[in-house]
Design an enzyme around this catalytic site. Sequence first.
Site, PDB file in Angstrom:
ATOM      1  N   ASP A  38      -3.000 -31.918 -11.211  1.00 12.72           N
ATOM      2  CA  ASP A  38      -3.620 -32.556 -10.067  1.00 12.72           C
ATOM      3  C   ASP A  38      -5.224 -32.804 -10.290  1.00 12.72           C
ATOM      4  O   ASP A  38      -5.589 -32.232 -11.212  1.00 12.72           O
ATOM      5  CB  ASP A  38      -3.444 -31.355  -8.935  1.00 12.72           C
ATOM      6  N   LEU A  39      -5.976 -33.331  -9.507  1.00 15.11           N
ATOM      7  CA  LEU A  39      -7.203 -33.490  -9.565  1.00 15.11           C
ATOM      8  C   LEU A  39      -8.201 -32.457  -8.855  1.00 15.11           C
ATOM      9  O   LEU A  39      -8.657 -31.531  -9.253  1.00 15.11           O
ATOM     10  CB  LEU A  39      -7.731 -35.056  -9.440  1.00 15.11           C
ATOM     11  N   GLY A  53      -2.916 -36.840  -5.073  1.00 17.18           N
ATOM     12  CA  GLY A  53      -2.937 -37.738  -3.995  1.00 17.18           C
ATOM     13  C   GLY A  53      -3.718 -38.821  -3.843  1.00 17.18           C
ATOM     14  O   GLY A  53      -3.588 -39.526  -2.878  1.00 17.18           O
ATOM     15  N   ASP A  57      -2.962 -27.004  -6.937  1.00 21.70           N
ATOM     16  CA  ASP A  57      -3.582 -26.000  -6.245  1.00 21.70           C
ATOM     17  C   ASP A  57      -3.056 -26.429  -4.537  1.00 21.70           C
ATOM     18  O   ASP A  57      -3.344 -25.433  -3.887  1.00 21.70           O
ATOM     19  CB  ASP A  57      -4.933 -25.950  -5.994  1.00 21.70           C
TER      20      ASP A  57
END
Length: 267
Positions: A8-9, A43, A214
């Site tokens: 994820d970023l 996302g 997260d």
Amino acid sequence: MYQIVASDLDGTLLNPDHKIAPFTRDVLQRLDQQQINFVFATGRHHIDVEEIREKLAIPAYMITSNGARVHNSQGELVFQQDLSADVIRGVIELAKDDPALHIHMYCGDQWLLNHDNEQLKEFHDSFSYHLYDANNPPVENVAKIFFTRDDEDHEALVKWELCFNTHFGDKANVAFSTPWCLEVMDAGVSKGHALKAVAEALGYQLADCIAFGDGMNDAEMLAMAGKGLVMGTSHEKVKQALPNNEVIGSNADEAVAHYLEQHLLTR
């Protein structure tokens, strides 16, 4: 040895300023030199992620819009799953009269928003939103709809999560990417299912993947990967959903990069 690293970023790989910090950049480039595949799993919109990938100068698959889009390391679209027109119209019709809500859409190559919000621009270098009419929203080529509030009131968004699941739970995947961002994708869309497809395209299986995240939109990926690492700064709901997953440090401390250096990189 894991052959694929998926991360994820925001809140995970990026620092609190939403940037790739120098040590993280170095670790990711060293992974590439050791021929370990890296996958962005976020996302965010694919155009936004493309800018980050270009700055890193590494070939990488991009899982974007929480799995509704997958681009290969050459930037070619290899998977797409859109929201149905009925869900788009229905969700926006329910929410459009709440003045506290910002209603976003990823439609084709555009980020759309129902009214101006200058503070949102700080999350992105050059990719920014265009306005649309919530009374006449686009219904084709929509990867996801997502909702934010200026006051970042999680409980207020939880009420909308329950509402959307009540009306569209069989047609949509509703998940929080952060405690203050509620997202709606087509049913069956998730980072986990997208990572499975990427792994198979590269000749591997989910068991060969290690993943970091997260948010609740990371839960499927962290559960399905061979090893899923939860950020220490994750919302308590994420930790409760994945009680058996290892918890590491924070994005402020570049915990993902430190973990990769310690456990995957050869010295």
